[in-house]
Design a protein around this motif. Structure first.
Motif, PDB file in Angstrom:
ATOM      1  N   GLN A 196      24.815  78.534   7.475  1.00  0.00           N
ATOM      2  CA  GLN A 196      23.922  79.079   6.440  1.00  0.00           C
ATOM      3  C   GLN A 196      24.027  78.271   5.154  1.00  0.00           C
ATOM      4  OE1 GLN A 196      22.032  81.410   7.959  1.00  0.00           O
ATOM      5  NE2 GLN A 196      23.520  80.935   9.571  1.00  0.00           N
ATOM      6  N   LEU A 197      25.221  77.851   4.823  1.00  0.00           N
ATOM      7  CA  LEU A 197      25.419  77.025   3.626  1.00  0.00           C
ATOM      8  C   LEU A 197      24.735  75.676   3.774  1.00  0.00           C
ATOM      9  CD1 LEU A 197      29.168  77.876   2.921  1.00  0.00           C
ATOM     10  CD2 LEU A 197      27.208  78.543   1.520  1.00  0.00           C
ATOM     11  N   LYS A 198      24.767  75.152   4.972  1.00  0.00           N
ATOM     12  CA  LYS A 198      24.102  73.877   5.241  1.00  0.00           C
ATOM     13  C   LYS A 198      22.594  74.013   5.045  1.00  0.00           C
ATOM     14  CE  LYS A 198      23.953  70.150   8.673  1.00  0.00           C
ATOM     15  NZ  LYS A 198      24.454  69.713  10.003  1.00  0.00           N
ATOM     16  N   GLU A 199      22.015  75.119   5.525  1.00  0.00           N
ATOM     17  CA  GLU A 199      20.591  75.370   5.358  1.00  0.00           C
ATOM     18  C   GLU A 199      20.216  75.530   3.890  1.00  0.00           C
ATOM     19  OE1 GLU A 199      19.190  78.580   7.706  1.00  0.00           O
ATOM     20  OE2 GLU A 199      19.864  77.725   9.621  1.00  0.00           O
ATOM     21  N   MET A 200      21.169  75.991   3.081  1.00  0.00           N
ATOM     22  CA  MET A 200      20.924  76.170   1.649  1.00  0.00           C
ATOM     23  C   MET A 200      21.248  74.913   0.859  1.00  0.00           C
ATOM     24  SD  MET A 200      22.222  80.086   1.081  1.00  0.00           S
ATOM     25  CE  MET A 200      21.415  80.212  -0.513  1.00  0.00           C
ATOM     26  N   GLN A 201      21.484  73.840   1.594  1.00  0.00           N
ATOM     27  CA  GLN A 201      21.708  72.510   1.010  1.00  0.00           C
ATOM     28  C   GLN A 201      22.970  72.433   0.153  1.00  0.00           C
ATOM     29  OE1 GLN A 201      18.003  71.478  -0.935  1.00  0.00           O
ATOM     30  NE2 GLN A 201      17.013  71.019   1.002  1.00  0.00           N
ATOM     31  N   VAL A 202      23.964  73.217   0.531  1.00  0.00           N
ATOM     32  CA  VAL A 202      25.293  73.041  -0.061  1.00  0.00           C
ATOM     33  C   VAL A 202      25.934  71.878   0.683  1.00  0.00           C
ATOM     34  CG1 VAL A 202      27.551  74.068  -0.467  1.00  0.00           C
ATOM     35  CG2 VAL A 202      25.482  75.486  -0.616  1.00  0.00           C
ATOM     36  N   PRO A 203      26.343  70.808  -0.011  1.00  0.00           N
ATOM     37  CA  PRO A 203      26.876  69.622   0.669  1.00  0.00           C
ATOM     38  C   PRO A 203      28.044  69.939   1.605  1.00  0.00           C
ATOM     39  CG  PRO A 203      26.518  69.186  -1.666  1.00  0.00           C
ATOM     40  CD  PRO A 203      26.322  70.666  -1.475  1.00  0.00           C
ATOM     41  N   ASP A 204      28.037  69.308   2.777  1.00  0.00           N
ATOM     42  CA  ASP A 204      29.123  69.512   3.747  1.00  0.00           C
ATOM     43  C   ASP A 204      30.483  69.195   3.142  1.00  0.00           C
ATOM     44  OD1 ASP A 204      27.325  70.258   5.650  1.00  0.00           O
ATOM     45  OD2 ASP A 204      27.293  68.345   6.706  1.00  0.00           O
ATOM     46  N   SER A 205      30.515  68.229   2.246  1.00  0.00           N
ATOM     47  CA  SER A 205      31.783  67.808   1.643  1.00  0.00           C
ATOM     48  C   SER A 205      32.388  68.898   0.751  1.00  0.00           C
ATOM     49  CB  SER A 205      31.583  66.539   0.818  1.00  0.00           C
ATOM     50  OG  SER A 205      30.618  66.757  -0.205  1.00  0.00           O
ATOM     51  N   CYS A 206      31.573  69.895   0.390  1.00  0.00           N
ATOM     52  CA  CYS A 206      32.037  70.969  -0.490  1.00  0.00           C
ATOM     53  C   CYS A 206      32.431  72.224   0.281  1.00  0.00           C
ATOM     54  CB  CYS A 206      30.944  71.345  -1.494  1.00  0.00           C
ATOM     55  SG  CYS A 206      30.446  70.011  -2.592  1.00  0.00           S
ATOM     56  N   VAL A 207      32.177  72.228   1.588  1.00  0.00           N
ATOM     57  CA  VAL A 207      32.355  73.450   2.379  1.00  0.00           C
ATOM     58  C   VAL A 207      33.550  73.338   3.316  1.00  0.00           C
ATOM     59  CG1 VAL A 207      31.307  75.009   4.051  1.00  0.00           C
ATOM     60  CG2 VAL A 207      29.891  73.944   2.285  1.00  0.00           C
ATOM     61  N   LEU A 208      34.443  74.314   3.218  1.00  0.00           N
ATOM     62  CA  LEU A 208      35.575  74.441   4.132  1.00  0.00           C
ATOM     63  C   LEU A 208      35.467  75.806   4.803  1.00  0.00           C
ATOM     64  CD1 LEU A 208      38.386  73.325   1.650  1.00  0.00           C
ATOM     65  CD2 LEU A 208      37.092  71.867   3.212  1.00  0.00           C
ATOM     66  N   SER A 209      36.011  75.925   5.991  1.00  0.00           N
ATOM     67  CA  SER A 209      35.950  77.224   6.658  1.00  0.00           C
ATOM     68  C   SER A 209      37.105  77.371   7.635  1.00  0.00           C
ATOM     69  CB  SER A 209      34.623  77.401   7.402  1.00  0.00           C
ATOM     70  OG  SER A 209      34.552  76.534   8.515  1.00  0.00           O
ATOM     71  N   GLU A 210      37.434  78.615   7.918  1.00  0.00           N
ATOM     72  CA  GLU A 210      38.363  78.931   8.995  1.00  0.00           C
ATOM     73  C   GLU A 210      37.782  80.143   9.709  1.00  0.00           C
ATOM     74  OE1 GLU A 210      40.432  81.541   9.702  1.00  0.00           O
ATOM     75  OE2 GLU A 210      39.998  82.746   7.944  1.00  0.00           O
ATOM     76  N   SER A 211      37.823  80.127  11.017  1.00  0.00           N
ATOM     77  CA  SER A 211      37.164  81.178  11.793  1.00  0.00           C
ATOM     78  C   SER A 211      38.122  81.865  12.767  1.00  0.00           C
ATOM     79  CB  SER A 211      35.985  80.583  12.569  1.00  0.00           C
ATOM     80  OG  SER A 211      36.417  79.511  13.398  1.00  0.00           O
ATOM     81  N   LYS A 212      39.420  81.871  12.421  1.00  0.00           N
ATOM     82  CA  LYS A 212      40.414  82.493  13.301  1.00  0.00           C
ATOM     83  C   LYS A 212      40.872  83.868  12.808  1.00  0.00           C
ATOM     84  CE  LYS A 212      43.204  78.996  12.907  1.00  0.00           C
ATOM     85  NZ  LYS A 212      44.407  78.134  13.056  1.00  0.00           N
ATOM     86  N   SER A 213      40.712  84.140  11.522  1.00  0.00           N
ATOM     87  CA  SER A 213      41.281  85.358  10.944  1.00  0.00           C
ATOM     88  C   SER A 213      40.548  86.620  11.393  1.00  0.00           C
ATOM     89  CB  SER A 213      41.277  85.269   9.418  1.00  0.00           C
ATOM     90  OG  SER A 213      39.975  85.034   8.924  1.00  0.00           O
ATOM     91  N   ARG A 214      41.338  87.693  11.574  1.00  0.00           N
ATOM     92  CA  ARG A 214      40.794  88.984  11.994  1.00  0.00           C
ATOM     93  C   ARG A 214      40.940  90.052  10.915  1.00  0.00           C
ATOM     94  NH1 ARG A 214      44.433  89.906  17.108  1.00  0.00           N
ATOM     95  NH2 ARG A 214      45.944  89.212  15.522  1.00  0.00           N
ATOM     96  N   ASN A 215      41.771  89.795   9.917  1.00  0.00           N
ATOM     97  CA  ASN A 215      41.968  90.735   8.825  1.00  0.00           C
ATOM     98  C   ASN A 215      42.381  89.971   7.571  1.00  0.00           C
ATOM     99  OD1 ASN A 215      44.717  90.071   9.192  1.00  0.00           O
ATOM    100  ND2 ASN A 215      45.034  91.801  10.573  1.00  0.00           N
ATOM    101  N   THR A 216      42.642  90.692   6.495  1.00  0.00           N
ATOM    102  CA  THR A 216      42.920  90.044   5.208  1.00  0.00           C
ATOM    103  C   THR A 216      44.236  89.275   5.224  1.00  0.00           C
ATOM    104  OG1 THR A 216      41.753  91.899   4.171  1.00  0.00           O
ATOM    105  CG2 THR A 216      42.948  90.413   2.719  1.00  0.00           C
ATOM    106  N   ILE A 217      45.224  89.781   5.944  1.00  0.00           N
ATOM    107  CA  ILE A 217      46.505  89.065   6.038  1.00  0.00           C
ATOM    108  C   ILE A 217      46.290  87.695   6.669  1.00  0.00           C
ATOM    109  CG2 ILE A 217      48.788  89.071   7.131  1.00  0.00           C
ATOM    110  CD1 ILE A 217      48.787  92.114   6.870  1.00  0.00           C
ATOM    111  N   GLU A 218      45.513  87.664   7.739  1.00  0.00           N
ATOM    112  CA  GLU A 218      45.232  86.383   8.396  1.00  0.00           C
ATOM    113  C   GLU A 218      44.294  85.516   7.562  1.00  0.00           C
ATOM    114  OE1 GLU A 218      43.950  87.112  12.389  1.00  0.00           O
ATOM    115  OE2 GLU A 218      45.886  87.936  13.008  1.00  0.00           O
ATOM    116  N   ASN A 219      43.406  86.142   6.766  1.00  0.00           N
ATOM    117  CA  ASN A 219      42.599  85.379   5.808  1.00  0.00           C
ATOM    118  C   ASN A 219      43.505  84.527   4.922  1.00  0.00           C
ATOM    119  OD1 ASN A 219      40.237  88.075   5.211  1.00  0.00           O
ATOM    120  ND2 ASN A 219      39.952  86.257   6.476  1.00  0.00           N
ATOM    121  N   ALA A 220      44.540  85.164   4.392  1.00  0.00           N
ATOM    122  CA  ALA A 220      45.459  84.465   3.487  1.00  0.00           C
ATOM    123  C   ALA A 220      46.249  83.386   4.219  1.00  0.00           C
ATOM    124  CB  ALA A 220      46.405  85.471   2.837  1.00  0.00           C
TER     125      ALA A 220
END
Length: 249
Positions: A140-164
């Motif tokens: 979605q960020l890519k579609e909104m033209q937010v540069p890839d170089s500015c975007v980081l992500s993690e997709s493993k977390s299931r709750n706030t503890i794992e978010n951190a």
């Protein structure tokens, strides 16, 4: 194990579940005194917890509404906590009622207040599908033209503890120095700040998705309201999560 325990505990603390249980006892009890007792208890609990004034007071005392972000200061990264999008059942996602987290994250990047966005979120269901929030939001960020170089992500977390936990790994991997802005809903900020600081992550609160920015009382607040009853699920979950994480994790 903690993840499963938290889900089960949240279910058991559901107000509607208890009201339903009291009504069933009243319905099937052959003892007249017990029947009246549980019926009256059900009515009292329903009225108290469907009262907007009480939930608004709890919200006013619990929510973090202000940020300590100095005017003009720029940050290396805004950590945007997931929970603002959901699985659409067709391999994609959609923005839900917490979408202000996404809006504020994009706003911070577009205005130059942060150089990077870190979206932290996987799938928090007990029986997860293939949907992973971090991956979907990145598109979605890519579609909104937010540069890839500015975007980081993690997709493993299931709750706030794992978010951190997983956010810390990503930040260290990309050598981004704190403090970082932590973007999440006002009701979720108190617990989130505690969890991230326990992980040694230097974060500054950037609350959003407010239910209210002021405390006011009206006649309608004393009438039963289904929305007020639903709101208790959120605050009970936050309170339980806060106590368990602070004292037992």
């Amino acid at each position: 194990m903690f993840f499963i325990f938290s889900k089960v505990l949240s279910f058991l603390m559901s107000l509607l579940l208890w009201v339903f249980a009291f009504l069933l006892i009243a319905l099937f009890s052959k003892n007249v005194k017990r029947k009246r007792k549980f019926l009256l208890t059900s009515i009292i609990v329903l009225y108290i917890f469907s009262n907007s004034l009480l939930i608004n007071l709890v919200s006013w005392c619990w929510d973090i509404r202000e940020t300590a972000m100095p005017v003009g200061k720029k940050y290396t990264c805004a950590i945007v906590l997931g929970g603002f999008s959901s699985d659409d059942g067709n391999g994609g996602g959609f923005f839900n009622s917490a979408a202000d987290r996404f809006i504020q994250g994009v706003r911070l990047q577009k205005t130059g207040q942060v150089s990077h966005l870190l979206v932290s979120g996987g799938n928090g269901l007990l029986m997860p599908s293939g949907f992973r929030e971090g991956d979907w939001v990145k598109e979605q960020l890519k579609e909104m033209q937010v540069p890839d170089s500015c975007v980081l992500s993690e997709s493993k977390s299931r709750n706030t503890i794992e978010n951190a936990m997983f956010s810390k790994e990503v930040l260290q991997q990309h050598k981004l120095k704190g403090p970082y802005l932590l973007v999440t809903s006002a009701f979720h900020m108190r617990r989130s700040m505690m969890i991230f600081k326990k992980q040694g992550i230097n974060v500054v609160a950037y609350p959003c998705n407010f239910t209210s920015r002021r405390f006011a009382v009206s006649f309608d607040d004393f009438l039963p309201n289904a929305g007020a009853l639903a709101g208790w699920g959120t605050y009970i979950k936050e309170a339980i999560g806060y106590v368990v994480t602070r004292y037992f994790k």
